[in-house]
Design an enzyme around this catalytic site. Structure first.
Site, PDB file in Angstrom:
ATOM      1  N   HIS A  64      36.729 -42.262   5.299  1.00 21.93           N
ATOM      2  CA  HIS A  64      37.673 -42.843   5.724  1.00 21.93           C
ATOM      3  C   HIS A  64      37.563 -44.491   6.061  1.00 21.93           C
ATOM      4  O   HIS A  64      36.492 -44.949   6.010  1.00 21.93           O
ATOM      5  CB  HIS A  64      38.249 -42.027   7.141  1.00 21.93           C
ATOM      6  CG  HIS A  64      37.402 -42.474   8.173  1.00 21.93           C
ATOM      7  ND1 HIS A  64      35.871 -41.793   8.169  1.00 21.93           N
ATOM      8  CD2 HIS A  64      37.570 -42.736   9.448  1.00 21.93           C
ATOM      9  CE1 HIS A  64      35.319 -42.039   9.393  1.00 21.93           C
ATOM     10  NE2 HIS A  64      36.336 -42.734  10.069  1.00 21.93           N
ATOM     11  N   ASP A  68      33.008 -48.748  10.343  1.00 23.93           N
ATOM     12  CA  ASP A  68      31.421 -48.289  10.387  1.00 23.93           C
ATOM     13  C   ASP A  68      31.234 -47.397   9.206  1.00 23.93           C
ATOM     14  O   ASP A  68      30.206 -46.966   9.107  1.00 23.93           O
ATOM     15  CB  ASP A  68      31.347 -47.650  11.797  1.00 23.93           C
ATOM     16  CG  ASP A  68      32.353 -46.602  12.047  1.00 23.93           C
ATOM     17  OD1 ASP A  68      33.381 -46.475  11.822  1.00 23.93           O
ATOM     18  OD2 ASP A  68      31.633 -45.679  12.742  1.00 23.93           O
ATOM     19  N   HIS A  69      32.367 -46.825   8.433  1.00 22.56           N
ATOM     20  CA  HIS A  69      32.092 -46.109   7.394  1.00 22.56           C
ATOM     21  C   HIS A  69      32.127 -46.913   5.737  1.00 22.56           C
ATOM     22  O   HIS A  69      31.866 -46.003   5.067  1.00 22.56           O
ATOM     23  CB  HIS A  69      33.037 -45.023   7.309  1.00 22.56           C
ATOM     24  CG  HIS A  69      32.632 -44.072   8.438  1.00 22.56           C
ATOM     25  ND1 HIS A  69      31.980 -42.842   8.447  1.00 22.56           N
ATOM     26  CD2 HIS A  69      32.943 -44.140   9.794  1.00 22.56           C
ATOM     27  CE1 HIS A  69      31.883 -42.282   9.606  1.00 22.56           C
ATOM     28  NE2 HIS A  69      32.169 -43.095  10.486  1.00 22.56           N
ATOM     29  N   HIS A 142      41.252 -36.815  12.323  1.00 19.55           N
ATOM     30  CA  HIS A 142      40.800 -38.139  12.795  1.00 19.55           C
ATOM     31  C   HIS A 142      42.033 -38.957  13.080  1.00 19.55           C
ATOM     32  O   HIS A 142      43.115 -38.605  12.765  1.00 19.55           O
ATOM     33  CB  HIS A 142      39.707 -38.815  11.973  1.00 19.55           C
ATOM     34  CG  HIS A 142      38.928 -39.672  12.691  1.00 19.55           C
ATOM     35  ND1 HIS A 142      38.367 -39.435  13.897  1.00 19.55           N
ATOM     36  CD2 HIS A 142      38.636 -40.966  12.484  1.00 19.55           C
ATOM     37  CE1 HIS A 142      37.771 -40.616  14.322  1.00 19.55           C
ATOM     38  NE2 HIS A 142      37.689 -41.464  13.427  1.00 19.55           N
ATOM     39  N   ASP A 212      34.575 -38.575  10.138  1.00 22.12           N
ATOM     40  CA  ASP A 212      34.691 -38.246  11.769  1.00 22.12           C
ATOM     41  C   ASP A 212      35.803 -37.173  11.657  1.00 22.12           C
ATOM     42  O   ASP A 212      36.960 -37.202  11.102  1.00 22.12           O
ATOM     43  CB  ASP A 212      35.215 -39.523  12.281  1.00 22.12           C
ATOM     44  CG  ASP A 212      34.027 -40.727  12.025  1.00 22.12           C
ATOM     45  OD1 ASP A 212      33.025 -40.554  11.741  1.00 22.12           O
ATOM     46  OD2 ASP A 212      34.434 -41.599  12.756  1.00 22.12           O
ATOM     47  N   HIS A 270      26.093 -39.427  14.282  1.00 18.93           N
ATOM     48  CA  HIS A 270      27.150 -40.308  14.399  1.00 18.93           C
ATOM     49  C   HIS A 270      27.118 -40.472  16.193  1.00 18.93           C
ATOM     50  O   HIS A 270      28.200 -40.409  16.615  1.00 18.93           O
ATOM     51  CB  HIS A 270      28.478 -39.584  13.914  1.00 18.93           C
ATOM     52  CG  HIS A 270      29.811 -40.674  13.909  1.00 18.93           C
ATOM     53  ND1 HIS A 270      30.429 -40.809  15.031  1.00 18.93           N
ATOM     54  CD2 HIS A 270      30.006 -41.610  12.965  1.00 18.93           C
ATOM     55  CE1 HIS A 270      31.454 -41.762  14.651  1.00 18.93           C
ATOM     56  NE2 HIS A 270      31.155 -42.104  13.528  1.00 18.93           N
TER      57      HIS A 270
END
Lengths: 303, 303
Positions: A64, A68-69, A142, A212, A270
């Site tokens: 996604h 942070d990804h 999410h 997430d 995570h």
């Protein structure tokens, strides 16, 4: 580089990196092939730090578009080009990522030395498939569109049993037919069954990557019996309400998914930066599911 | 955090990071204020590593839109927001950066907790000015539009000389007028000159940041007598041709600029990954200009 299937952990932080925790990134080795799962800022430095071979990565799978990804992806693909990569790179991600990468390449006047091939996770259930590997999306729950990944290494073809073929005096020009599953008929008309002349191929294996997401039991059916489940565990049970509000999971919730899906092994990761020590995550999860690993930068979890 | 004016070096790599070298990023402390000069991937990790205070950064100055100078910015501004920043952040950069940041914030559904204020380096010569600090652009000569920065800390106002005021029995309610530069008139009509009752304010200081650029003597007039010159030195003299082709400088060329501009101190950085040891950079530069520092991650160069 480890010989077997497994997951190299490159980043275990949630949201923003802390002094010792990098944002999400993982190098999956499966069937001798390499897939990058998420690519937070600093992923290329982590790959270098752990001496992992950049150039064998064939696809980058982004769950996604929270930073942070994926904030490390533009740097990684630029470096691939500086290193002279020519092999196509698949980017399996929500489609908006294409524009984000292209606008940055344009601003710097960069022409990549290789081709990017985008696969939109919003559109397809089967994201990639060839004779050895299948990648399916796992729709998660999410704050923005988010899809995890289910990797299946298909069971391998049967292999020639050289000793048995020698004992039965099978002519060499027949080995190709044996590999295709044929039995062998001797000159006297008697038949030697294929199973006696070949060995079982590699076993099917499955790895699932779920981050997430809030606690989302709808995913259990897809996770049935997987060999390795990576499930986010941003919070401890004491912050279950915060997990719910922010569309994240607790360690217990991840363990409950693992239990119901009957997975073999669970990785938790995570972690919210609010927690310094992480042993409590393992303790809480193990109240529900025993085979739990806490992710840590540099760790290789085989399966 | 050091008390005086100086430059914290966060990254000395060119192009892509190597195991021990991060991409360009520097935290300039001048007049007690903080400016980030370039922001390559991993800058936020470097700021944490060296325990530098994120929140006091008032502006980020980006020279040009090659990735090794700005790929860390989106992560940094996201983290500022996660930390609850409310203070406006200036982004002084070529204008395309605005769209690059905005498209990424939009994709992640991020509403920053503070305002970004963009200043386009393509348009203005004076990029920022207030009573203490002036920032001017230095037009460089690179493959894409690139502007370095000249920071001037203005000479400070004169300060009250408490001992002298006590000796001359100056009433306290007159101190404000002294600070404004007025002389003091005694009851008998005699005048005590301001210079006898006040001390010199802080001296003007200048710092110039010049990267990336080929050898470009046009900048010398702007660099006259600066206290600290940061000038890229991607190559050694043996690769002077490569420097020319790629619009970069050699250590000797940087030193020649420093000499002609009569600067006090020269920092060399932005080293090509092809060089393992860097002492040769210093040696070559010092054939031309003596006061040379080789940048290294974690170093603070005061001026």
């Amino acid at each position: 580089m480890q010989p077997e299937d497994g997951l190299h952990i490159l980043g275990t932080a949630s949201a923003s990196p802390s002094k010792n925790r990098f944002p999400s990134a993982h190098l999956l080795k499966i069937g001798g092939r390499f897939f990058l799962l998420d690519c937070g800022e600093g992923t290329q430095m982590q790959l270098r730090k752990y001496k992992l071979n950049f150039n064998r990565i064939e696809a980058v799978c982004i769950t996604h578009l929270h930073g942070d990804h994926f904030y490390g992806l533009i740097g990684l693909i630029s470096t691939f080009s500086l290193l002279g990569r020519t092999k196509l790179l698949k980017i399996i991600a929500p489609k908006e990522l294409k524009e984000i990468l292209e606008i940055q390449l344009k601003a710097s006047g960069t022409m990549l030395s290789y081709r990017l091939d985008f696969v939109d996770t919003r559109l397809e259930d089967i994201l990639f498939e060839d004779q050895e590997i299948k990648i399916q999306r796992i729709l998660l729950n999410h704050r923005v569109f988010c899809a995890g990944f289910l990797f299946t290494k298909k069971s391998g073809k049967r292999k020639i049993n050289l000793q048995a073929c020698h004992d039965h005096e099978i002519p060499k020009n027949q080995l190709g037919l044996l590999q295709k599953g044929k039995d062998f008929t001797k000159d006297d008309g008697s038949v030697i069954q294929n199973e006696l002349l070949t060995l079982k191929g590699a076993k099917q294996k499955k790895m699932a990557y779920c981050t997430d997401t809030r606690f989302f039991p709808e995913i259990i059916k897809q996770l049935k019996d997987v060999d390795l489940l990576y499930h986010e565990a941003t919070f401890l049970d004491t912050h279950a309400q915060r997990a719910e509000q922010t569309f994240h999971s607790t360690a217990k919730q991840a363990a409950s998914i693992a239990l119901k899906a009957n997975v073999k092994q669970l990785i938790l990761s995570h972690f919210s930066a609010r927690y310094k020590g992480l042993e409590e995550f393992k303790k809480e999860a193990q109240e529900i599911f025993d085979n739990v690993v806490l992710a840590k930068e540099g760790m290789f979890v085989s399966f």
